[in-house]
Design an enzyme around this catalytic site. Sequence first.
Site, PDB file in Angstrom:
ATOM      1  N   ARG A   1      65.465  46.408 106.730  1.00 15.36           N
ATOM      2  CA  ARG A   1      66.396  46.146 105.635  1.00 15.36           C
ATOM      3  C   ARG A   1      67.614  46.800 105.623  1.00 15.36           C
ATOM      4  NH1 ARG A   1      61.013  48.035 104.289  1.00 15.36           N
ATOM      5  NH2 ARG A   1      59.653  46.252 103.118  1.00 15.36           N
TER       6      ARG A   1
ATOM      7  N   TYR B   1      55.894  34.501 106.255  1.00 14.08           N
ATOM      8  CA  TYR B   1      56.767  34.080 107.523  1.00 14.08           C
ATOM      9  C   TYR B   1      55.876  32.932 108.130  1.00 14.08           C
ATOM     10  CZ  TYR B   1      59.929  38.092 106.377  1.00 14.08           C
ATOM     11  OH  TYR B   1      60.782  39.021 105.984  1.00 14.08           O
TER      12      TYR B   1
ATOM     13  N   HIS C   1      55.592  46.059 105.773  1.00  5.81           N
ATOM     14  CA  HIS C   1      54.953  45.430 104.773  1.00  5.81           C
ATOM     15  C   HIS C   1      53.760  46.163 104.551  1.00  5.81           C
ATOM     16  CE1 HIS C   1      56.930  41.361 105.030  1.00  5.81           C
ATOM     17  NE2 HIS C   1      57.787  42.465 104.625  1.00  5.81           N
TER      18      HIS C   1
ATOM     19  N   ARG D   1      66.469  39.573 108.970  1.00  5.48           N
ATOM     20  CA  ARG D   1      65.142  40.056 108.947  1.00  5.48           C
ATOM     21  C   ARG D   1      63.976  38.846 109.107  1.00  5.48           C
ATOM     22  NH1 ARG D   1      62.175  44.599 107.021  1.00  5.48           N
ATOM     23  NH2 ARG D   1      60.532  44.031 105.629  1.00  5.48           N
TER      24      ARG D   1
ATOM     25  N   LYS E   1      61.249  51.291 102.216  1.00  6.77           N
ATOM     26  CA  LYS E   1      60.994  50.767 100.817  1.00  6.77           C
ATOM     27  C   LYS E   1      59.694  51.571 100.770  1.00  6.77           C
ATOM     28  CE  LYS E   1      60.266  46.472  98.291  1.00  6.77           C
ATOM     29  NZ  LYS E   1      60.142  45.009  98.251  1.00  6.77           N
TER      30      LYS E   1
END
Length: 345
Positions: free
Chosen positions: A174, A305, A296, A273, A199
């Site tokens: 990110r 995706y 994730h 990404r 994150k």
Amino acid sequence: MVIKLRDPLKHLRRLPGGDAASLSAWVRRHMEALAMQGFTVRGLYGRSRDLVRFVEWCSERAIVKPSEVTKPILERFQRYLFHYRKKDGGPLAINRQRIWIAHLQGLFRWLAKHNHILFNPASDLDLPRKQCGHLRDPLTVEEAECVLALPNVEEPRGLRDRTMLEVLYATGIRRMELSGLAIDAVNFGHGTLMVREGKGRKDRLVPVGERALAWIQKYLDEARSAFVVDAHERSLFLNRHGDGFSEEGLTIMIRAYFKKAGITKPGSCHLFRHTMATQMLDNGADIRFVQLMLGHARLDTTQLYTHVAISKLIAIHAATHPGAKLQRKPTPVADADPNGDAPAA
């Protein structure tokens, strides 16, 4: 990881001072409490922005104390968000509206919990239905390589930009993670990159690949020193002031390269990404490995995706499903000429 937001609570400076019992004063106290609880800089920045705008909206309607905010008032604010239009004329995304209301719910839940108000007016709000994510089209391999080739690597700035683009493309990290990379995040011996406090404040180790590693080494050897102002600055990538990049600065820089390449697909850092994940899935990577790359927490987030990484699935379906292809009748052989062996004309 240090996110380059100069002041996560800067929006609070817009609030009027004075009455200690005002909504403004209680928003300040709420944000200070969240900071003491260890909320991230990014989280504080977003909450303070949304809460300050709500206070301003209330002030325009002569609502100045938390006790004056009722459920009908909050529902009226929800309608305001629904009809709000951004500078480009577009509406706020439904999920953005949900986040805004969630920040308000957090404020009033905190006020009620600590007996600063008699009841929580936000407890029974009906939130808009959460929208499932729909990914934008990724870059093609040709488009990605075109963007990567644009910086002039004979100059320090161009070499730095090329390296940043290569890292984004190779790892899919990110923009907040790229801006927070330190020099010691790169392990050349193992070919990995340590992402600190991504994150959710989670660390993860991601492979970089030989090509991106080679560009990082070249940048460190030939270009980074041209941007150093403070020898103690440990950010891997430095801007012209000698500081680590802000997230906004990264977006502006990368969008400029997309524009120069004639690419109109929306997105900047996140587009790389999407591209990394899609191309890995297209080329046979297991979705769980891609999940680890992207950081994730849940597999269903990564599965978004798969709707763009479809070409490999189409080929496998055509090759293995017994009902995938039309049954074609064999081409009839032309009748032979009765006077010879050759087919009739």
